[in-house]
Write a protein that holds these residues in place. Structure first.
Motif, PDB file in Angstrom:
ATOM      1  N   SER A   7       0.819  -1.218   0.000  1.00 34.83           N
ATOM      2  CA  SER A   7       0.000   0.000   0.000  1.00 34.83           C
ATOM      3  C   SER A   7       0.853   1.268   0.000  1.00 34.83           C
ATOM      4  O   SER A   7       1.888   1.351   0.656  1.00 34.83           O
ATOM      5  N   GLY A   8       0.382   2.248  -0.775  1.00 27.46           N
ATOM      6  CA  GLY A   8       1.062   3.528  -0.887  1.00 27.46           C
ATOM      7  C   GLY A   8       2.166   3.556  -1.916  1.00 27.46           C
ATOM      8  O   GLY A   8       2.803   4.596  -2.102  1.00 27.46           O
ATOM      9  N   LYS A   9       2.405   2.437  -2.615  1.00 28.01           N
ATOM     10  CA  LYS A   9       3.499   2.372  -3.587  1.00 28.01           C
ATOM     11  C   LYS A   9       2.956   2.339  -5.008  1.00 28.01           C
ATOM     12  O   LYS A   9       2.087   1.507  -5.325  1.00 28.01           O
ATOM     13  N   ASP A  10       3.479   3.220  -5.854  1.00 23.40           N
ATOM     14  CA  ASP A  10       3.084   3.178  -7.257  1.00 23.40           C
ATOM     15  C   ASP A  10       3.707   1.951  -7.922  1.00 23.40           C
ATOM     16  O   ASP A  10       4.633   1.347  -7.377  1.00 23.40           O
ATOM     17  N   PRO A  11       3.216   1.556  -9.106  1.00 22.95           N
ATOM     18  CA  PRO A  11       3.637   0.268  -9.682  1.00 22.95           C
ATOM     19  C   PRO A  11       5.068   0.205 -10.200  1.00 22.95           C
ATOM     20  O   PRO A  11       5.505  -0.864 -10.626  1.00 22.95           O
ATOM     21  N   THR A  12       5.833   1.315 -10.180  1.00 23.00           N
ATOM     22  CA  THR A  12       7.253   1.172 -10.499  1.00 23.00           C
ATOM     23  C   THR A  12       7.977   0.437  -9.379  1.00 23.00           C
ATOM     24  O   THR A  12       9.090  -0.057  -9.581  1.00 23.00           O
ATOM     25  N   LYS A  13       7.336   0.367  -8.209  1.00 26.71           N
ATOM     26  CA  LYS A  13       7.900  -0.395  -7.099  1.00 26.71           C
ATOM     27  C   LYS A  13       7.530  -1.860  -7.291  1.00 26.71           C
ATOM     28  O   LYS A  13       6.367  -2.248  -7.155  1.00 26.71           O
ATOM     29  N   VAL A  14       8.528  -2.678  -7.613  1.00 25.43           N
ATOM     30  CA  VAL A  14       8.256  -4.082  -7.912  1.00 25.43           C
ATOM     31  C   VAL A  14       7.787  -4.853  -6.688  1.00 25.43           C
ATOM     32  O   VAL A  14       7.234  -5.948  -6.824  1.00 25.43           O
ATOM     33  N   ASP A  15       7.998  -4.302  -5.484  1.00 24.55           N
ATOM     34  CA  ASP A  15       7.384  -4.904  -4.299  1.00 24.55           C
ATOM     35  C   ASP A  15       5.914  -5.191  -4.566  1.00 24.55           C
ATOM     36  O   ASP A  15       5.391  -6.237  -4.174  1.00 24.55           O
ATOM     37  N   ARG A  16       5.281  -4.232  -5.238  1.00 23.39           N
ATOM     38  CA  ARG A  16       3.854  -4.345  -5.510  1.00 23.39           C
ATOM     39  C   ARG A  16       3.581  -4.978  -6.865  1.00 23.39           C
ATOM     40  O   ARG A  16       2.939  -6.020  -6.962  1.00 23.39           O
ATOM     41  N   SER A  17       4.078  -4.365  -7.922  1.00 23.63           N
ATOM     42  CA  SER A  17       3.690  -4.783  -9.270  1.00 23.63           C
ATOM     43  C   SER A  17       4.178  -6.188  -9.607  1.00 23.63           C
ATOM     44  O   SER A  17       3.438  -6.979 -10.214  1.00 23.63           O
ATOM     45  N   ALA A  18       5.392  -6.545  -9.216  1.00 21.13           N
ATOM     46  CA  ALA A  18       5.904  -7.880  -9.542  1.00 21.13           C
ATOM     47  C   ALA A  18       5.231  -8.956  -8.698  1.00 21.13           C
ATOM     48  O   ALA A  18       5.077 -10.098  -9.160  1.00 21.13           O
ATOM     49  N   THR A  19       4.821  -8.613  -7.481  1.00 19.63           N
ATOM     50  CA  THR A  19       4.057  -9.574  -6.676  1.00 19.63           C
ATOM     51  C   THR A  19       2.693  -9.819  -7.309  1.00 19.63           C
ATOM     52  O   THR A  19       2.224 -10.961  -7.367  1.00 19.63           O
ATOM     53  N   TYR A  20       2.061  -8.758  -7.798  1.00 15.80           N
ATOM     54  CA  TYR A  20       0.800  -8.927  -8.521  1.00 15.80           C
ATOM     55  C   TYR A  20       1.010  -9.800  -9.771  1.00 15.80           C
ATOM     56  O   TYR A  20       0.192 -10.666 -10.091  1.00 15.80           O
ATOM     57  N   PHE A  21       2.108  -9.562 -10.470  1.00 18.64           N
ATOM     58  CA  PHE A  21       2.403 -10.314 -11.694  1.00 18.64           C
ATOM     59  C   PHE A  21       2.629 -11.791 -11.381  1.00 18.64           C
ATOM     60  O   PHE A  21       2.140 -12.675 -12.105  1.00 18.64           O
ATOM     61  N   ALA A  22       3.346 -12.058 -10.299  1.00 16.94           N
ATOM     62  CA  ALA A  22       3.600 -13.444  -9.905  1.00 16.94           C
ATOM     63  C   ALA A  22       2.297 -14.150  -9.539  1.00 16.94           C
ATOM     64  O   ALA A  22       2.098 -15.329  -9.863  1.00 16.94           O
ATOM     65  N   ARG A  23       1.394 -13.452  -8.862  1.00 19.47           N
ATOM     66  CA  ARG A  23       0.080 -14.031  -8.545  1.00 19.47           C
ATOM     67  C   ARG A  23      -0.709 -14.291  -9.830  1.00 19.47           C
ATOM     68  O   ARG A  23      -1.337 -15.348  -9.973  1.00 19.47           O
ATOM     69  N   TRP A  24      -0.672 -13.346 -10.761  1.00 16.02           N
ATOM     70  CA  TRP A  24      -1.405 -13.512 -12.024  1.00 16.02           C
ATOM     71  C   TRP A  24      -0.921 -14.749 -12.775  1.00 16.02           C
ATOM     72  O   TRP A  24      -1.728 -15.556 -13.256  1.00 16.02           O
ATOM     73  N   ILE A  25       0.389 -14.920 -12.842  1.00 12.32           N
ATOM     74  CA  ILE A  25       0.938 -16.099 -13.508  1.00 12.32           C
ATOM     75  C   ILE A  25       0.509 -17.366 -12.780  1.00 12.32           C
ATOM     76  O   ILE A  25       0.030 -18.335 -13.395  1.00 12.32           O
ATOM     77  N   ALA A  26       0.660 -17.383 -11.463  1.00  9.99           N
ATOM     78  CA  ALA A  26       0.319 -18.573 -10.683  1.00  9.99           C
ATOM     79  C   ALA A  26      -1.158 -18.937 -10.847  1.00  9.99           C
ATOM     80  O   ALA A  26      -1.499 -20.107 -11.051  1.00  9.99           O
ATOM     81  N   LYS A  27      -2.026 -17.937 -10.796  1.00  6.01           N
ATOM     82  CA  LYS A  27      -3.459 -18.212 -10.906  1.00  6.01           C
ATOM     83  C   LYS A  27      -3.808 -18.773 -12.284  1.00  6.01           C
ATOM     84  O   LYS A  27      -4.616 -19.706 -12.403  1.00  6.01           O
ATOM     85  N   ASN A  28      -3.204 -18.224 -13.326  1.00  5.69           N
ATOM     86  CA  ASN A  28      -3.494 -18.707 -14.674  1.00  5.69           C
ATOM     87  C   ASN A  28      -2.938 -20.108 -14.903  1.00  5.69           C
ATOM     88  O   ASN A  28      -3.552 -20.906 -15.619  1.00  5.69           O
ATOM     89  N   VAL A  29      -1.801 -20.421 -14.287  1.00  2.00           N
ATOM     90  CA  VAL A  29      -1.256 -21.776 -14.402  1.00  2.00           C
ATOM     91  C   VAL A  29      -2.210 -22.789 -13.782  1.00  2.00           C
ATOM     92  O   VAL A  29      -2.499 -23.848 -14.362  1.00  2.00           O
ATOM     93  N   VAL A  30      -2.736 -22.471 -12.602  1.00  2.00           N
ATOM     94  CA  VAL A  30      -3.667 -23.393 -11.940  1.00  2.00           C
ATOM     95  C   VAL A  30      -4.982 -23.471 -12.713  1.00  2.00           C
ATOM     96  O   VAL A  30      -5.545 -24.554 -12.897  1.00  2.00           O
ATOM     97  N   ALA A  31      -5.469 -22.322 -13.183  1.00  2.00           N
ATOM     98  CA  ALA A  31      -6.713 -22.322 -13.966  1.00  2.00           C
ATOM     99  C   ALA A  31      -6.557 -23.091 -15.268  1.00  2.00           C
ATOM    100  O   ALA A  31      -7.521 -23.685 -15.769  1.00  2.00           O
TER     101      ALA A  31
END
Length: 387
Positions: free
Chosen positions: A266-290
């Protein structure tokens, strides 16, 4: 036969830490709305009668901080002194500076805004492809807010927590072992001693909160319900506990079922990979399982500040993969671009979409703005896997 108990917790939107997360993301949203190229790293601290908003923000726009903060506090429900905090009269201190140009020069050329490791996870335990304990804990806290705001249980206050323990047999959830609900309330539901809520109130919270959202087939006569187990919870919110942005990172993610890279969101724009890359990793993981390439997967990423390429990409399907893990990793590396700019573009992250993420979890959500929860890479994964 292996039996394991796994527990996760959640907190309501009125919990002091979550209030801070929401303030920080509300500020971020206002910058994204006016200046999508703005850089935001906003931190909030809250205590009795005081909100401090600090951090580093570089933007061309003007943000009316007191108006944003007071509006948010009113939406949450801190509008009356009886809850120990009033958003209309509290002091608000602005301690915001500008982002360091040393960091900016690395980000401007497309590099990561920080170093760190990020984790994405998905499994088939729930329709949301999330671990069951954290999803149930979030649903309890959402329901606490719902019955409070709709006047179903008008004596409840904004602050609250939940905890759910699920029993697993051979890796599959089979029953709910115990449930904890702690909710701030007014003195009107205390018994004659003034130290305990009444049995009627306890039963009402179980019936109108817990049993409404918990699956009945997961409950049995041995399920234990704990409602305000200290006896009462009249003094709550910032009056009883300071809050800070980024202190509920396990609540934000997978409830402790999967590891956490350590960075808050929270409070971090998406250039901060703390946020954006974690979202990306979740997106990949969810699509792999789906895509039915695995029943369970953990995707690990790491970055170097200022560098566009990840330092590492790895995964583990815990023996549930339908193809070899090395082959799956090869597919993922060839299909997805892990550069920070590509992540931002793929997930459309330069938008004012962040305030809703700051309560009840960043994952397992079905709102349209949660682009990292969409199953829009399943076909591509099927094609790459030859399915």
């Amino acid at each position: 036969m292996e039996r394991v108990l796994l527990t996760s917790e959640s907190v309501t939107e009125g919990h002091p830490d979550k209030v801070c997360d929401q303030i920080s993301d509300t500020v971020l949203d206002e910058v994204m709305r006016q200046d999508p190229k703005g850089r935001v790293a906003c931190e909030t601290f809250i205590t009795v009668g005081l909100v401090i908003v600090g951090g580093e923000i570089t933007t061309t726009c003007y943000v009316d901080l007191p108006v944003l903060v007071r509006g948010l506090l009113a939406e949450i429900g801190y509008t009356n002194h009886r809850y120990g905090f009033d958003g209309s009269t509290c002091a608000i201190l602005n301690a915001i500076g500008r982002q360091s140009p040393d960091i900016a020069q690395g980000v401007d050329r497309g590099g990561a805004g920080d170093q760190g490791l990020m984790v994405g996870y998905a499994c088939k335990e729930t329709p949301e492809l999330m671990p069951m304990p954290i999803m149930l804990a979030h649903k309890l806290c959402r329901r606490l807010a719902e019955v409070r705001k709709q006047g179903i249980l008008p004596y409840l206050g904004p602050d609250g927590k939940s905890q759910v323990t699920v029993e697993y047999v051979d890796g599959k959830p089979v029953r709910i072992s115990n449930v904890v609900i702690s909710s701030q309330h007014t003195p009107e539901i205390l018994d004659s001693t003034g130290s305990q809520i009444t049995e009627d109130a306890r039963s009402e919270i179980i019936e109108k909160v817990a049993r409404v959202v918990l699956p009945s087939n997961m409950l049995d006569n041995e399920t234990h319900f704990f409602v305000n187990p200290t006896g009462k919870f009249v003094i709550g919110g910032p009056q009883s506990d300071t809050g800070m942005t980024g202190r509920k990172i396990i609540v934000d993610t997978y409830g402790g079922i999967a590891p956490h890279g350590g960075g808050a969101f929270s409070g971090k724009d998406p250039t901060k990979v703390d946020r954006s890359a974690t979202y990306f990793a979740r997106w990949i993981a969810k699509n792999v399982v789906a895509a039915d390439l695995a029943d369970r997967i953990q995707v690990n990423l790491a970055y170097v500040i200022g560098e566009p390429d990840p330092a590492s990409v790895s995964l583990d399907t815990f023996g549930t993969g339908k193809i070899d893990d090395d082959k799956l990793l090869e597919i993922i590396n060839s299909e997805f671009d892990f550069h920070p700019r590509a992540i931002i573009e793929r997930l459309d992250l330069l938008r004012p979409i962040y305030r809703p993420t700051a309560a009840y979890g960043h994952f397992g959500r079905n709102e349209d703005s949660f682009s990292w929860e969409k199953l829009d890479a399943v076909d591509a994964l099927h094609n790459r896997a030859g399915i």
